[in-house]
Motif scaffolding. Structure first.
Motif, PDB file in Angstrom:
ATOM      1  N   ALA A 176       0.850  -1.189   0.000  1.00 18.74           N
ATOM      2  CA  ALA A 176       0.000   0.000   0.000  1.00 18.74           C
ATOM      3  C   ALA A 176       0.882   1.234   0.000  1.00 18.74           C
ATOM      4  O   ALA A 176       2.063   1.185   0.367  1.00 18.74           O
ATOM      5  N   VAL A 177       0.281   2.360  -0.419  1.00 18.78           N
ATOM      6  CA  VAL A 177       0.962   3.649  -0.448  1.00 18.78           C
ATOM      7  C   VAL A 177       0.179   4.627   0.418  1.00 18.78           C
ATOM      8  O   VAL A 177      -1.051   4.663   0.364  1.00 18.78           O
ATOM      9  N   ASN A 200      -0.018   8.758   1.436  1.00 18.66           N
ATOM     10  CA  ASN A 200       0.416  10.130   1.191  1.00 18.66           C
ATOM     11  C   ASN A 200      -0.078  10.974   2.354  1.00 18.66           C
ATOM     12  O   ASN A 200      -1.269  11.246   2.475  1.00 18.66           O
ATOM     13  N   GLN A 208      -4.131  10.038   2.728  1.00 22.75           N
ATOM     14  CA  GLN A 208      -4.738   9.235   1.670  1.00 22.75           C
ATOM     15  C   GLN A 208      -3.988   7.923   1.498  1.00 22.75           C
ATOM     16  O   GLN A 208      -2.759   7.868   1.672  1.00 22.75           O
ATOM     17  N   PHE A 209      -4.721   6.870   1.145  1.00 22.75           N
ATOM     18  CA  PHE A 209      -4.143   5.540   0.953  1.00 22.75           C
ATOM     19  C   PHE A 209      -4.504   4.998  -0.425  1.00 22.75           C
ATOM     20  O   PHE A 209      -5.544   5.331  -0.988  1.00 22.75           O
ATOM     21  N   GLU A 210      -3.624   4.155  -0.915  1.00 24.12           N
ATOM     22  CA  GLU A 210      -3.879   3.463  -2.174  1.00 24.12           C
ATOM     23  C   GLU A 210      -3.246   2.081  -2.090  1.00 24.12           C
ATOM     24  O   GLU A 210      -2.070   1.942  -1.743  1.00 24.12           O
ATOM     25  N   ILE A 211      -4.045   1.058  -2.353  1.00 20.81           N
ATOM     26  CA  ILE A 211      -3.529  -0.306  -2.391  1.00 20.81           C
ATOM     27  C   ILE A 211      -3.008  -0.579  -3.803  1.00 20.81           C
ATOM     28  O   ILE A 211      -3.712  -0.341  -4.789  1.00 20.81           O
ATOM     29  N   ARG A 212      -1.802  -1.056  -3.903  1.00 16.69           N
ATOM     30  CA  ARG A 212      -1.206  -1.320  -5.212  1.00 16.69           C
ATOM     31  C   ARG A 212      -0.674  -2.748  -5.265  1.00 16.69           C
ATOM     32  O   ARG A 212      -0.210  -3.294  -4.268  1.00 16.69           O
ATOM     33  N   SER A 245       5.559   4.085   0.790  1.00 13.85           N
ATOM     34  CA  SER A 245       4.954   2.807   0.407  1.00 13.85           C
ATOM     35  C   SER A 245       5.591   1.695   1.212  1.00 13.85           C
ATOM     36  O   SER A 245       6.740   1.801   1.663  1.00 13.85           O
ATOM     37  N   ARG A 268      -1.832  -0.984   5.452  1.00 13.71           N
ATOM     38  CA  ARG A 268      -2.383   0.310   5.868  1.00 13.71           C
ATOM     39  C   ARG A 268      -2.145   0.551   7.351  1.00 13.71           C
ATOM     40  O   ARG A 268      -1.780   1.659   7.776  1.00 13.71           O
TER      41      ARG A 268
END
Length: 447
Positions: A216-217, A219, A368-372, A394, A408
């Protein structure tokens, strides 16, 4: 597609062994190939001829751009520089309204093409035009010849050239050929031996484990601002602050107060190296000894450990591979570090976040989060962590260890720890591992 052809003539033909960094990259290319691409806006008023002259100058100035990597009779790679040659510059004719779309198209094309490094030069160029006026220069470079840092050095050099302010010669006399010969010298071999001795000291303790992963990332302006405040308070780099916080969280998850880590090192500490258009990146090892202490002790240890590691990041890759093989002969698994930490922000000064210092808790609400599926993954046994160019953090978790712990949650623990320290809260400052343990347990999962 239209093109223009330019001829170049450098100072010499030359051959040399691969540099240590080139050797590492050459080995890695057999497992995963990648090229580097960048897009460079052009000053208004330039003509195609002037763009061609700039590319010609670059090929003549930086030998890595006209280098190939053939193999000798025994199949061993080496580098060969051509004095003269011809190269094509693709011309991408576009309309003003379609420039961005056409740039994306040629960038995808460049990224999808594979260099034959035994016969192809280390870089190719395309120029985007609108109404016959050049607007952008796009460069793709083989990762065997020019790493990401080297490509940015090339971009800076071309910016200066286009400005008309460059003074010949633009670069130092050090080219990849000289770098290789320096490494083969007695002085270079002594430097490698010292670095390998340090590697052995660090490596002897840590086994390898873990294959699958999730990532996950995050920001977080709050995290960036807090790291900035702490770096000023302790007079260390923000990278050391991030490294310390990651080590504390990793140590808490693993359950020990001494932990090993691996850092990719750009090896660009001097103006000469910063302008070097070629591959210099190697890895540097380290051990954090004082995770059980106060945060101030940990961040100072992180700074000292990373400096010591960076000082040992220039060595003969083949000698290291041989040493690792000898060390692992009697073992069932290879050695690996507990986590990998990669600061991809480069050598630029960190952004000033002091304006957020008094409002960090509110800023945390904007995280903010982003699953990659795919992120940078190093050689860490438990975790791989990276900071991207914009400062987003990340994390890749190796599933064989923290099966129920989400990426996360770990990122939030890093954020909460650093923000707590920046705000002067007692527990994260005085007992950071206890703080991290309590934070992670509150998630319903015991580390």
């Amino acid at each position: 597609m239209d093109k223009i052809t330019i001829g170049f003539e450098g100072e010499r033909d030359a051959i040399a062994p691969l540099t240590w960094a080139q050797w590492r990259t050459w080995q890695g290319s057999r497992l995963k190939y990648r090229s580097f691409v960048y897009v460079q806006p052009l000053p208004q008023g330039k003509t195609l001829r002037e763009v061609g002259d700039a590319v010609k100058w670059a090929y003549e100035e930086f030998e890595s751009l006209r280098t190939i990597f053939p193999a000798d009779a025994d199949g061993e790679p080496y580098q060969r520089v051509s004095k003269k040659g011809l190269v094509d510059i693709l011309i991408v004719k576009s309309e003003e309204s379609a420039i961005e779309t056409d740039i994306e198209s040629i960038t995808r094309q460049f990224r999808g093409e594979r260099f034959d490094t035994t016969t192809d030069f280390g870089a190719v160029f395309a120029v985007v035009t609108s109404a016959d006026d050049p607007t952008h220069l796009i460069c793709a470079a083989s990762h065997l010849a020019v790493d990401a840092h080297g490509l940015m050095a090339l971009r800076r050099a071309l910016d200066v050239y286009f400005s008309g302010e460059h003074v010949e010669p633009f670069t130092s006399q050090l080219q990849p050929i000289e770098r290789a010969r320096l490494e083969q010298s007695e002085k270079g071999q002594q430097k490698s031996a010292r670095a390998l001795a340090y590697w052995r000291e660090v490596l002897e303790r840590f086994p390898r484990d873990g294959e699958t992963s999730r990532s996950a990332v995050m920001n977080s302006s709050a995290l960036k601002a807090a790291a900035y405040v702490i770096s000023k308070n302790h007079r260390v780099s923000t990278s050391a602050v991030y490294l310390a916080s990651v080590a504390i969280i990793a140590g808490t998850l693993i359950g020990r107060s001494r932990i090993s880590f691996l850092l990719p090192s750009s090896n660009r500490w001097t103006p000469e190296e910063q302008s070097f258009v070629g591959e210099l990146v190697q890895f540097s090892p380290g051990v954090m000894e004082s995770l059980g202490g106060a945060f101030g002790d940990v961040v100072r240890d992180a700074s000292q450990a990373s400096i010591r590691g960076y000082m040992s990041s220039h060595y003969d890759e083949r000698a290291l591979a041989g040493m690792l093989q000898d060390m692992d002969e009697s073992r069932e698994s290879r050695r690996a570090f507990d986590f990998t930490f990669n600061d991809l922000r480069g050598s630029t000064e960190p952004e000033d976040y002091s304006g957020l210092a008094g409002n960090l808790r509110d800023a945390m609400g904007q995280t903010q989060f982003e699953i990659r599926e795919q992120l940078y993954r190093g050689q860490g046994r438990f975790l791989s962590v990276a900071l991207d160019g914009a400062g987003a953090i990340s994390i890749v978790i190796h599933d064989s260890h923290f099966e129920e712990m989400s990426a996360r949650r770990i990122l939030l623990a890093i954020e909460d720890l650093v923000v707590g320290v920046a705000m002067g809260e007692a527990e994260p400052i005085e007992c950071p591992m206890d703080f991290a343990k309590n934070y992670l347990e509150r998630s319903g999962v015991t580390p």
